[in-house]
Design an enzyme around this catalytic site. Structure first.
Site, PDB file in Angstrom:
ATOM      1  N   MET A 274      18.062 -16.462  -5.050  1.00  0.00           N
ATOM      2  CA  MET A 274      18.054 -17.508  -4.027  1.00  0.00           C
ATOM      3  C   MET A 274      16.876 -17.384  -3.056  1.00  0.00           C
ATOM      4  O   MET A 274      16.734 -18.216  -2.163  1.00  0.00           O
ATOM      5  CB  MET A 274      19.363 -17.444  -3.223  1.00  0.00           C
ATOM      6  CG  MET A 274      20.608 -17.749  -4.032  1.00  0.00           C
ATOM      7  SD  MET A 274      20.605 -19.426  -4.713  1.00  0.00           S
ATOM      8  CE  MET A 274      20.610 -20.402  -3.206  1.00  0.00           C
ATOM      9  N   ARG A 275      16.035 -16.365  -3.230  1.00  0.00           N
ATOM     10  CA  ARG A 275      14.937 -16.195  -2.281  1.00  0.00           C
ATOM     11  C   ARG A 275      13.993 -17.386  -2.317  1.00  0.00           C
ATOM     12  O   ARG A 275      13.471 -17.811  -1.271  1.00  0.00           O
ATOM     13  CB  ARG A 275      14.175 -14.899  -2.563  1.00  0.00           C
ATOM     14  CG  ARG A 275      13.066 -14.626  -1.556  1.00  0.00           C
ATOM     15  CD  ARG A 275      12.400 -13.286  -1.765  1.00  0.00           C
ATOM     16  NE  ARG A 275      13.256 -12.213  -1.287  1.00  0.00           N
ATOM     17  CZ  ARG A 275      13.690 -11.226  -2.053  1.00  0.00           C
ATOM     18  NH1 ARG A 275      13.362 -11.202  -3.334  1.00  0.00           N
ATOM     19  NH2 ARG A 275      14.441 -10.280  -1.559  1.00  0.00           N
ATOM     20  N   ALA A 276      13.764 -17.948  -3.490  1.00  0.00           N
ATOM     21  CA  ALA A 276      12.851 -19.087  -3.594  1.00  0.00           C
ATOM     22  C   ALA A 276      13.358 -20.269  -2.774  1.00  0.00           C
ATOM     23  O   ALA A 276      12.568 -20.960  -2.105  1.00  0.00           O
ATOM     24  CB  ALA A 276      12.681 -19.488  -5.059  1.00  0.00           C
TER      25      ALA A 276
END
Length: 668
Positions: A274-276
């Protein structure tokens, strides 16, 4: 003090400048990784950015740049009394590639900590960079454990220094910027993901723009102060715009429509985790603030995707980074909140349509399976009609998973994942007296060394009386990276296209393994009447794969020349990097032709490697019902072992590793 080149005077490089400015507006974006060839103003732009950042308010005398409005309660120099702060320019701190761990995070005085219980701490570069810029040039050449420490500090906003139960923590929030030349090696995918944005830069091919670059650089070199004064107005305007965007940033609204577009884009490009999504959201918000808006638009989401996603969607180290912009536009349009479709038609294209998306799996070339070899010049089998001329390059077969080939013994080379080595990080195997500064204390050995002398030293309290001679360094064992030097036979005897495709596929598989294990690689080829260094030893496995893919074949088989060229490459590399051990992989069918006594000459060349105890493997490419066993004889001369192409696969390599190690021990 040297006058920096003005940021606004950099010609072109719009994406690079935008990415840096967005991080100046919102450091939470997560930094920038700048990838590109040398001489493209990467370092110039980064160094120029620091002059645009607003001045920083700090607590007077604090070595950790605490904000007087909200000082760090755990600051090693604290607690700080309320009072007016001082202002200083934002710092840009450079991390050298060869820096030590203590230089990066700081160091504790272990002797005073054990004897007096005093946390005597010397701040490192992370403390200097707090509330400024930390710049790492050639970040891909930085040791892995330093990169891990660096990115952990960037993610947590704090640096921790731990030494045998004694710990110090201080704030470390900074704008992280790394630059790299991909030709010198790649970062691991998980480290790529920790940089918020990435930018690809290249020199302009437009003559007028190149002329302007040279004109400005010469003017700056002649009189830096006068050149900077000419751009002072533009610099002040950008500086004021950064301040205004920072003030506007908390008011920017990221609506549900923009969030859906961000989530849909990340899902469409199959990024991991989910970092993107989070980075895209922060980047789009910063873009809106930079434009002076309080609402995030679709154009902000699109630009954020182009900056935040290319380095996160790579699945293979040999795949070029990038983003299919047509697919991006279709995704944004499909999830646009302006005109939702009840019956969406994504207008699918055929495979490969528009040139976007992954290439279809070509697999091994099978169109030449019926070709029958003929006798060419020198009696070598060659493809029909080949004669002694060069044959076009054949594509590599599909690579496969391999297990590690390792060099026997224990080395002391650069950190990696291949062979056993004495390293600063790994499992503790013993203790020794420190050579130079103490970095990893072996507590039990230190106490054992100090204990017999306590009475003589007049110990009267509960603490130990520790002297410098008592300190013991922990001896650790981990893994190192090696130089894997491929020596590939490209002669006519290897030129049947199905056969050379399988050979290239095997070498490509070993290159993938070398990428994962942080090795340097080199490529020597031999054909016709000589041998060539197709790729000098480098950390760029991508470059080796590209040279391999375009390798032509044909002509005689100067095996001795190939071995002698490889021996010379190793000799030069030992001078440059004496601690890195080599593994030589010779890919050949063992034939040797051309010149007087070619077989005997090849044997003498091979015995040079055996005399120096260089670990070696011969990949036997001989095929057909009649086998001469020449590759096995070559392996014996080298003091190594031979393996067929089929035995290179994962299940068979385990036995090969034992053979390599056993042969080397017998040679020793």
């Amino acid at each position: 003090m040297t006058t920096p080149f003005p940021f606004t005077a950099v010609v072109g490089q719009d994406d690079l400048r935008l990415a840096l400015l967005l991080n100046a507006v919102s450091p939470a974006v997560g930094g920038v990784l700048v990838r590109g060839e040398k001489g493209t103003a990467k370092s110039t732009a980064v160094r120029a950015l620091s002059a645009l950042l607003p001045a920083v308010a700090v607590v007077p005398g604090c070595r950790f740049s605490c904000d007087p409005a909200a000082p760090d309660p755990s600051c090693p120099d604290g607690p700080h009394e309320p009072g007016p702060g001082a202002h200083r320019p934002a710092r840009m701190v450079e991390l050298p590639v060869g820096a030590s761990e203590d230089r990066l995070v700081g160091a504790l005085d272990i002797e005073r900590a054990l004897a007096e219980g005093v946390k005597a701490f010397e701040p490192g570069l992370l403390a200097d960079a707090h509330r400024g810029i930390l710049y790492v040039d050639e970040v891909n050449l930085l040791h892995d454990h330093l990169v891990d420490l660096l990115l952990d500090a960037a993610a947590m906003g704090a640096s921790y220094v731990e030494r045998e139960g004694v710990s110090v923590r201080h704030a470390a929030r900074f704008l992280l910027v790394g630059t790299m030349n991909p030709e010198e090696g790649e970062l691991r995918p998980q480290l790529l993901d920790r940089f918020g944005l990435t930018v690809e830069v290249a020199a302009s091919r437009e003559p007028d723009q190149r002329v302007e670059v040279v004109r400005r650089r010469l003017a700056y070199d002649d009189d830096p102060a006068s050149f900077a004064a000419r751009w002072a107005g533009e610099e002040a305007a950008v500086r004021q715009r950064i301040v205004a965007a920072r003030e506007l940033l908390p008011q920017v609204r990221l609506g549900d429509g923009a969030l859906r577009q961000i989530a849909a884009t990340c899902a469409a490009f199959e990024v991991d985790g989910m970092r993107a999504d989070i980075v895209m959201a922060r980047t789009a918000t910063a873009l809106a603030a930079w434009a002076g808006r309080t609402d995030v638009l679709a154009e902000d989401v699109r630009q954020a995707a182009l900056l935040a996603l290319p380095h996160r969607r790579r699945r293979n180290p040999f795949d070029a980074p990038g983003l299919d912009e047509d697919k991006l536009d279709r995704t944004l349009e499909e999830f646009s909140g302006e005109s939702p479709d009840d019956d969406p038609d994504p207008d699918p294209e055929g495979p490969g349509g528009g040139g976007g998306g992954p290439a279809p799996d070509a697999g091994p070339q099978g169109g030449d399976t019926g070709a029958r070899p003929e006798e060419g010049d020198g009696g070598e089998p060659q493809p029909s009609g080949a004669g002694t001329g060069e044959q076009p390059a054949a594509r590599a077969a599909e690579p496969f998973r391999t297990k590690a080939l390792s060099v026997p013994g224990i080395g002391e080379g650069a950190a990696g994942r291949r062979s056993r080595a004495r390293t600063e990080h790994g499992r503790t195997t013993g203790a020794r007296r420190p050579r130079g500064a103490l970095t990893k204390l072996h507590l039990a050995a230190t106490v054992q060394a100090a204990a017999p002398h306590q009475r003589a030293r007049g110990r009267s309290g509960p603490g130990l009386v520790i002297r410098r001679d008592d300190l013991r360094q922990a001896a650790r064992e981990g893994r190192e990276g090696n130089l894997v030097l491929f020596v590939v036979d490209a002669s006519g005897s290897m030129a049947a296209r199905q056969r050379i495709s399988a050979v290239k596929g095997a070498v490509l598989s070993l290159l993938l393994d070398a990428y994962q294990r942080r090795d340097k690689v080199g490529l020597v080829t031999f054909r016709g009447s000589a041998a060539d260094v197709a790729l000098p030893p480098t950390s760029s496995v991508d470059a080796a794969a590209a040279r391999l893919e375009s390798l032509p074949t044909g002509g005689r088989t100067p095996l001795a020349a190939g071995l002698l060229k490889a021996h010379e490459v190793l000799r030069v590399e030992r001078l440059r990097d004496p601690a890195r051990r080599a593994l030589v992989v010779v890919v050949t069918d063992g034939r040797a032709t051309g010149g007087p006594e070619p077989v005997a000459l090849a044997g003498r060349a091979a015995r040079l490697f055996a005399a120096e105890q260089v670990a070696s493997v011969v990949v036997d490419c001989e095929s057909g019902p009649v086998r001469l066993g020449l590759a096995g004889q070559l392996a014996t001369e080298l003091g190594g072992t031979a393996v067929t192409l089929d035995e290179l696969r994962a299940d068979a390599i385990a036995g090969l590793v034992k053979d390599v190690q056993g042969t080397s021990r017998r040679a020793a």
